[in-house]
Design a protein around this motif. Structure first.
Motif, PDB file in Angstrom:
ATOM      1  N   ASP A   1       9.470 -10.339  -6.277  1.00  0.00           N
ATOM      2  CA  ASP A   1       9.775  -9.270  -7.233  1.00  0.00           C
ATOM      3  C   ASP A   1       8.667  -9.107  -8.268  1.00  0.00           C
ATOM      4  N   GLU A   2       8.080 -10.216  -8.723  1.00  0.00           N
ATOM      5  CA  GLU A   2       7.028 -10.163  -9.743  1.00  0.00           C
ATOM      6  C   GLU A   2       5.822  -9.371  -9.240  1.00  0.00           C
ATOM      7  N   LYS A   3       5.506  -9.531  -7.956  1.00  0.00           N
ATOM      8  CA  LYS A   3       4.365  -8.820  -7.382  1.00  0.00           C
ATOM      9  C   LYS A   3       4.684  -7.331  -7.233  1.00  0.00           C
ATOM     10  N   ILE A   4       5.900  -7.034  -6.806  1.00  0.00           N
ATOM     11  CA  ILE A   4       6.322  -5.639  -6.689  1.00  0.00           C
ATOM     12  C   ILE A   4       6.260  -4.966  -8.059  1.00  0.00           C
TER      13      ILE A   4
ATOM     14  N   GLU B   1      -0.474  -3.048 -12.200  1.00  0.00           N
ATOM     15  CA  GLU B   1      -1.485  -3.928 -12.804  1.00  0.00           C
ATOM     16  C   GLU B   1      -2.254  -4.693 -11.728  1.00  0.00           C
ATOM     17  N   PHE B   2      -2.282  -4.142 -10.513  1.00  0.00           N
ATOM     18  CA  PHE B   2      -2.889  -4.857  -9.386  1.00  0.00           C
ATOM     19  C   PHE B   2      -4.345  -5.236  -9.639  1.00  0.00           C
ATOM     20  N   GLU B   3      -5.053  -4.450 -10.438  1.00  0.00           N
ATOM     21  CA  GLU B   3      -6.477  -4.727 -10.657  1.00  0.00           C
ATOM     22  C   GLU B   3      -6.709  -5.945 -11.536  1.00  0.00           C
ATOM     23  N   THR B   4      -5.732  -6.298 -12.372  1.00  0.00           N
ATOM     24  CA  THR B   4      -5.911  -7.423 -13.286  1.00  0.00           C
ATOM     25  C   THR B   4      -4.934  -8.569 -13.039  1.00  0.00           C
ATOM     26  N   SER B   5      -3.862  -8.320 -12.306  1.00  0.00           N
ATOM     27  CA  SER B   5      -2.856  -9.360 -12.076  1.00  0.00           C
ATOM     28  C   SER B   5      -3.381 -10.445 -11.145  1.00  0.00           C
ATOM     29  N   GLU B   6      -3.095 -11.686 -11.493  1.00  0.00           N
ATOM     30  CA  GLU B   6      -3.480 -12.824 -10.650  1.00  0.00           C
ATOM     31  C   GLU B   6      -2.633 -12.906  -9.382  1.00  0.00           C
ATOM     32  N   LEU B   7      -1.608 -12.076  -9.271  1.00  0.00           N
ATOM     33  CA  LEU B   7      -0.740 -12.086  -8.098  1.00  0.00           C
ATOM     34  C   LEU B   7      -1.396 -11.459  -6.872  1.00  0.00           C
ATOM     35  N   PHE B   8      -2.513 -10.735  -7.078  1.00  0.00           N
ATOM     36  CA  PHE B   8      -3.173 -10.014  -5.991  1.00  0.00           C
ATOM     37  C   PHE B   8      -4.544 -10.594  -5.688  1.00  0.00           C
TER      38      PHE B   8
ATOM     39  N   ASP C   1      -8.445 -10.151  -3.933  1.00  0.00           N
ATOM     40  CA  ASP C   1      -9.427  -9.065  -3.946  1.00  0.00           C
ATOM     41  C   ASP C   1      -9.190  -8.105  -2.780  1.00  0.00           C
ATOM     42  N   ALA C   2      -8.826  -8.632  -1.632  1.00  0.00           N
ATOM     43  CA  ALA C   2      -8.547  -7.778  -0.466  1.00  0.00           C
ATOM     44  C   ALA C   2      -7.342  -6.880  -0.743  1.00  0.00           C
ATOM     45  N   GLU C   3      -6.290  -7.447  -1.310  1.00  0.00           N
ATOM     46  CA  GLU C   3      -5.109  -6.644  -1.646  1.00  0.00           C
ATOM     47  C   GLU C   3      -5.460  -5.572  -2.674  1.00  0.00           C
ATOM     48  N   ARG C   4      -6.270  -5.922  -3.641  1.00  0.00           N
ATOM     49  CA  ARG C   4      -6.679  -4.942  -4.659  1.00  0.00           C
ATOM     50  C   ARG C   4      -7.404  -3.758  -4.019  1.00  0.00           C
ATOM     51  N   ALA C   5      -8.300  -4.051  -3.090  1.00  0.00           N
ATOM     52  CA  ALA C   5      -9.063  -2.979  -2.432  1.00  0.00           C
ATOM     53  C   ALA C   5      -8.137  -2.050  -1.651  1.00  0.00           C
ATOM     54  N   ALA C   6      -7.168  -2.632  -0.948  1.00  0.00           N
ATOM     55  CA  ALA C   6      -6.244  -1.825  -0.143  1.00  0.00           C
ATOM     56  C   ALA C   6      -5.283  -1.029  -1.032  1.00  0.00           C
ATOM     57  N   ILE C   7      -4.757  -1.662  -2.054  1.00  0.00           N
ATOM     58  CA  ILE C   7      -3.812  -0.982  -2.960  1.00  0.00           C
ATOM     59  C   ILE C   7      -4.515   0.149  -3.704  1.00  0.00           C
ATOM     60  N   LYS C   8      -5.779  -0.038  -4.045  1.00  0.00           N
ATOM     61  CA  LYS C   8      -6.533   1.031  -4.707  1.00  0.00           C
ATOM     62  C   LYS C   8      -6.615   2.260  -3.798  1.00  0.00           C
ATOM     63  N   ILE C   9      -6.823   2.054  -2.505  1.00  0.00           N
ATOM     64  CA  ILE C   9      -6.825   3.180  -1.553  1.00  0.00           C
ATOM     65  C   ILE C   9      -5.443   3.818  -1.514  1.00  0.00           C
ATOM     66  N   GLY C  10      -4.384   3.000  -1.577  1.00  0.00           N
ATOM     67  CA  GLY C  10      -3.027   3.539  -1.599  1.00  0.00           C
ATOM     68  C   GLY C  10      -2.794   4.443  -2.796  1.00  0.00           C
ATOM     69  N   ILE C  11      -3.191   3.983  -3.964  1.00  0.00           N
ATOM     70  CA  ILE C  11      -2.990   4.781  -5.182  1.00  0.00           C
ATOM     71  C   ILE C  11      -3.884   6.016  -5.182  1.00  0.00           C
TER      72      ILE C  11
ATOM     73  N   VAL D   1       0.845  -1.199   0.000  1.00  0.00           N
ATOM     74  CA  VAL D   1       0.000   0.000   0.000  1.00  0.00           C
ATOM     75  C   VAL D   1       0.879   1.248   0.000  1.00  0.00           C
ATOM     76  N   ALA D   2       1.932   1.236   0.829  1.00  0.00           N
ATOM     77  CA  ALA D   2       2.862   2.372   0.876  1.00  0.00           C
ATOM     78  C   ALA D   2       3.585   2.535  -0.462  1.00  0.00           C
ATOM     79  N   LEU D   3       3.948   1.430  -1.083  1.00  0.00           N
ATOM     80  CA  LEU D   3       4.581   1.480  -2.403  1.00  0.00           C
ATOM     81  C   LEU D   3       3.620   2.098  -3.420  1.00  0.00           C
ATOM     82  N   ALA D   4       2.378   1.664  -3.418  1.00  0.00           N
ATOM     83  CA  ALA D   4       1.381   2.189  -4.357  1.00  0.00           C
ATOM     84  C   ALA D   4       1.172   3.686  -4.139  1.00  0.00           C
ATOM     85  N   SER D   5       1.082   4.098  -2.885  1.00  0.00           N
ATOM     86  CA  SER D   5       0.905   5.515  -2.572  1.00  0.00           C
ATOM     87  C   SER D   5       2.105   6.331  -3.050  1.00  0.00           C
ATOM     88  N   SER D   6       3.307   5.794  -2.870  1.00  0.00           N
ATOM     89  CA  SER D   6       4.526   6.482  -3.302  1.00  0.00           C
ATOM     90  C   SER D   6       4.632   6.532  -4.826  1.00  0.00           C
TER      91      SER D   6
END
Length: 196
Positions: free
Chosen positions: A96-99, A104-111, A113-123, A68-73
């Motif tokens: 590394d692949e996830k980083i 592409e967090f919204e479409t990547s299979e690496l994330f 649904d919970a991670e997508r919701a949190a990362i979206k708030i970060g961005i 989340v901090a990475l996405a915000s940055s």
């Protein structure tokens, strides 16, 4: 080039020396941002305490907080914090692949649904003007308690401070986070920019 030189261990009081040493033990280096803040010891000390509480306490997974901090940055454009959070994401076991796939967090299979919701708030929270919406929070509430939402938003807010601090000060990026970032996302064209 940094606008102010980071202070060395011998230039600070015992409490800050211990804080610097803690960072060196847990990360392999002490961030230059903290060493620059140390010119006003209470700012550096208080930041250290807030950083500890926000990132390392609570029930939200630490890896997710780092992402989340990475996405915000990334959204704010701070290359220093991007590198630090790629490094900490790696320390907390994000591959590394996830980083590299964070945009592409919204479409990547690496994330999840919970991670997508949190990362979206970060961005969206790291974007100016802030773009976080009630719909984004509705999605977040499907996966996290209200207390956990506070942790996630606190992570974004903490990096609002750090992104502004490091970009304004042109804080010099340390060798270790630079190496990790180049390994994880160098192929995407990432550079340290003014932080070298």
């Amino acid at each position: 080039m940094a606008h102010l030189r980071p202070l060395e261990n011998h230039e600070v009081d015992q409490e800050l020396r211990e804080m610097f040493e803690h960072y060196e033990k847990t990360r392999g280096f002490c961030p230059n941002s903290v060493k620059t803040m140390a010119r006003r010891p209470n700012i550096s000390k208080t930041f250290g305490k807030l950083n500890q509480v926000v990132l390392y306490e609570g029930t939200v997974d630490e890896e997710l907080k780092m992402l989340v901090a990475l996405a915000s940055s990334l959204a704010s454009g701070c290359r220093y914090c991007q590198s630090h959070m790629a490094n900490l994401s790696s320390i907390y076991k994000a591959p590394d692949e996830k980083i590299a796939a964070i945009w592409e967090f919204e479409t990547s299979e690496l994330f999840t649904d919970a991670e997508r919701a949190a990362i979206k708030i970060g961005i969206k929270g790291g974007t100016l003007p802030n773009e976080a919406s009630s719909e984004d929070f509705d999605e977040l509430k499907k996966h996290f308690s209200e207390s956990e939402i506070v942790e996630i938003v606190a992570t974004v807010a903490l990096f609002g401070y750090l992104n502004r601090w490091n970009d304004t000060m042109a804080t010099e990026l340390e060798e270790l986070p630079t190496q990790v970032t180049e390994r994880a996302v160098g192929h995407t064209g990432w550079t340290a920019g003014k932080h070298v």
